[in-house]
Design an enzyme around this catalytic site. Structure first.
Site, PDB file in Angstrom:
ATOM      1  N   ASP A  36       0.850  -1.259   0.001  1.00  0.00           N
ATOM      2  CA  ASP A  36      -0.035   0.127  -0.015  1.00  0.00           C
ATOM      3  C   ASP A  36       0.895   1.369   0.159  1.00  0.00           C
ATOM      4  O   ASP A  36       1.778   1.429   1.075  1.00  0.00           O
ATOM      5  CB  ASP A  36      -0.905  -0.142   1.284  1.00  0.00           C
ATOM      6  CG  ASP A  36      -2.091  -1.094   0.994  1.00  0.00           C
ATOM      7  OD1 ASP A  36      -2.822  -1.177   0.192  1.00  0.00           O
ATOM      8  OD2 ASP A  36      -2.124  -1.905   2.145  1.00  0.00           O
ATOM      9  N   HIS A  67      -0.434  -1.014  -4.698  1.00  0.00           N
ATOM     10  CA  HIS A  67      -1.654  -0.403  -4.628  1.00  0.00           C
ATOM     11  C   HIS A  67      -1.371   1.028  -4.327  1.00  0.00           C
ATOM     12  O   HIS A  67      -1.131   1.712  -3.304  1.00  0.00           O
ATOM     13  CB  HIS A  67      -2.485  -0.923  -3.525  1.00  0.00           C
ATOM     14  CG  HIS A  67      -3.977  -0.424  -3.432  1.00  0.00           C
ATOM     15  ND1 HIS A  67      -4.830  -0.565  -2.382  1.00  0.00           N
ATOM     16  CD2 HIS A  67      -4.708   0.539  -4.306  1.00  0.00           C
ATOM     17  CE1 HIS A  67      -5.865   0.147  -2.466  1.00  0.00           C
ATOM     18  NE2 HIS A  67      -5.555   0.946  -3.421  1.00  0.00           N
ATOM     19  N   PHE A 147      -5.989   3.214   6.202  1.00  0.00           N
ATOM     20  CA  PHE A 147      -5.241   2.438   7.082  1.00  0.00           C
ATOM     21  C   PHE A 147      -5.658   1.248   7.229  1.00  0.00           C
ATOM     22  O   PHE A 147      -6.900   0.771   6.746  1.00  0.00           O
ATOM     23  CB  PHE A 147      -5.822   3.260   8.534  1.00  0.00           C
ATOM     24  CG  PHE A 147      -5.282   4.706   8.702  1.00  0.00           C
ATOM     25  CD1 PHE A 147      -3.976   5.019   9.237  1.00  0.00           C
ATOM     26  CD2 PHE A 147      -6.243   5.794   8.083  1.00  0.00           C
ATOM     27  CE1 PHE A 147      -3.606   6.408   9.238  1.00  0.00           C
ATOM     28  CE2 PHE A 147      -5.700   6.939   8.445  1.00  0.00           C
ATOM     29  CZ  PHE A 147      -4.452   7.283   8.779  1.00  0.00           C
ATOM     30  N   ASP A 179     -10.400  -5.234  -0.977  1.00  0.00           N
ATOM     31  CA  ASP A 179      -9.266  -4.759  -0.042  1.00  0.00           C
ATOM     32  C   ASP A 179     -10.057  -4.012   0.936  1.00  0.00           C
ATOM     33  O   ASP A 179     -10.800  -2.733   0.702  1.00  0.00           O
ATOM     34  CB  ASP A 179      -8.662  -3.870  -0.795  1.00  0.00           C
ATOM     35  CG  ASP A 179      -7.329  -3.308   0.035  1.00  0.00           C
ATOM     36  OD1 ASP A 179      -7.025  -3.706   1.054  1.00  0.00           O
ATOM     37  OD2 ASP A 179      -6.563  -2.482  -0.696  1.00  0.00           O
ATOM     38  N   GLY A 180      -9.864  -4.306   2.377  1.00  0.00           N
ATOM     39  CA  GLY A 180     -10.575  -3.748   3.560  1.00  0.00           C
ATOM     40  C   GLY A 180     -11.083  -4.513   4.425  1.00  0.00           C
ATOM     41  O   GLY A 180     -12.246  -4.987   4.065  1.00  0.00           O
ATOM     42  N   GLY A 181     -10.646  -4.805   5.409  1.00  0.00           N
ATOM     43  CA  GLY A 181     -11.434  -5.469   6.565  1.00  0.00           C
ATOM     44  C   GLY A 181     -11.674  -6.761   6.543  1.00  0.00           C
ATOM     45  O   GLY A 181     -12.528  -7.521   7.057  1.00  0.00           O
ATOM     46  N   GLY A 201      -4.888  -7.225   5.652  1.00  0.00           N
ATOM     47  CA  GLY A 201      -4.007  -6.606   6.503  1.00  0.00           C
ATOM     48  C   GLY A 201      -3.672  -7.267   7.944  1.00  0.00           C
ATOM     49  O   GLY A 201      -3.290  -8.274   8.264  1.00  0.00           O
TER      50      GLY A 201
HETATM   51  C1  DX5 Z   1      -5.938   0.634   3.177  1.00  0.00           C
HETATM   52  C2  DX5 Z   1      -5.235  -0.233   2.336  1.00  0.00           C
HETATM   53  C3  DX5 Z   1      -5.547  -1.680   2.473  1.00  0.00           C
HETATM   54  C4  DX5 Z   1      -5.248  -2.068   3.991  1.00  0.00           C
HETATM   55  C5  DX5 Z   1      -5.887  -3.449   4.283  1.00  0.00           C
HETATM   56  O1  DX5 Z   1      -5.692   1.997   2.791  1.00  0.00           O
HETATM   57  O2  DX5 Z   1      -5.356  -0.148   0.991  1.00  0.00           O
HETATM   58  O3  DX5 Z   1      -4.881  -2.480   1.791  1.00  0.00           O
HETATM   59  O4  DX5 Z   1      -3.879  -1.971   4.436  1.00  0.00           O
HETATM   60  O5  DX5 Z   1      -5.950  -3.621   5.802  1.00  0.00           O
HETATM   61  P1  DX5 Z   1      -6.899  -4.377   6.443  1.00  0.00           P
HETATM   62  O6  DX5 Z   1      -7.146  -5.790   5.973  1.00  0.00           O
HETATM   63  O7  DX5 Z   1      -6.515  -4.419   7.587  1.00  0.00           O
HETATM   64  O8  DX5 Z   1      -8.355  -3.660   6.544  1.00  0.00           O
HETATM   65 ZN    ZN Z   2      -4.671  -1.614  -0.357  1.00  0.00          ZN
END
Ligand code: DX5
Ligand code: ZN
Length: 228
Positions: A36, A67, A147, A179-181, A201
């Site tokens: 990221d 990304h 984040f 992507d996300g959560g 993440g």
């Molecule tokens: C957010 C990023 C994500 C993030 C994913 O800006 O693009 O890739 O790191 O992290 P989690 O899976 O913890 O939401």
């Molecule tokens: Zn990402």
């Protein structure tokens, strides 16, 4: 159907020990490493740039899924390709058909892949729909960029379903990346709606056993497929 791919996002690990983050993904048999890049303008955080990507490239052969959450991404295409990115994803919010075309030729001429990312509230723009056959991965964000560790926004599910339907209808091979959560508890919700690449993440790196967490996510995703 495209195979399930797990893409740990190193942003959730100790940024002072990225070498270990890479090792965990290698040991866990991840399919690609999600990197990221955030510039403090496009999204409210600052992470790392091509120098870090290059340093990590010397430590693994894993596919690098970079990304780019940055303004003016067209200025950095060559730098991230030189650094060793394999898939470079750009945000639709900062592109037009014309800049996409320029970026696509630069990336494709190096034999690498172009991804297109959209924020939770962004619909697929018309120019992108017309160019879907040149997009190797659609990155459907389920949190606002910035984040790791946020909760998945379930209001994105109808859009996810619509986009995977579109890809299928047109007979394309486009990967659909979430992507996300992503956590073991919501893998079912996204895979049944057509996602096949899962970025995680916190879902990997915040677990007590991050190596095992990669296999857990894969098992969950594959079991959804098994249920048809
Ligand atoms: C957010 C990023 C994500 C993030 C994913 O800006 O693009 O890739 O790191 O992290 P989690 O899976 O913890 O939401
Ligand atoms: Zn990402």
């Amino acid at each position: 159907m495209n195979q399930i791919r797990i893409a740990p996002s190193i942003l959730a690990w100790d940024l002072g020990d990225l070498e270990r983050a890479v090792q965990i993904s290698v040991e866990g048999n991840a399919d690609q490493l999600h990197l990221d890049v955030i510039d403090g303008h496009f999204a409210p955080n600052i992470t790392f740039g091509p120098g870090t990507v290059k340093a990590l490239r010397r430590r693994t052969d894993l596919k690098f899924d970079t990304h780019l959450m940055i303004d003016n991404p067209q200025l950095y295409v060559e730098k991230f390709l030189d650094a060793g990115s394999d898939l470079l994803s750009f945000h639709a919010e900062v592109l037009s058909g014309r800049t996409f075309d320029e970026i696509h030729s630069a990336v494709a001429s190096r034999g690498k892949e172009v991804g297109l990312a959209i924020k939770p509230a962004t619909p697929l723009p018309g120019w992108a729909s017309e160019r879907l056959d040149r997009i190797s991965t659609l990155v459907v964000m389920t949190v606002n960029p910035g984040f790791s560790g946020q909760t998945m926004d379930m209001s994105v599910m109808p859009k996810l379903e619509m986009l995977s339907g579109l890809v299928k209808e047109r007979g394309l091979k486009t990967d659909i990346e979430i992507d996300g959560g992503v956590e073991p508890e919501n893998v079912r919700e996204v895979v049944k709606r057509g996602a096949n690449v899962l970025v995680a993440g916190a879902g990997v790196y915040a677990k007590d056993d991050p190596v095992g967490a990669i296999a857990t996510l894969r098992r969950q995703a594959e079991s959804v497929r098994g249920q048809g």
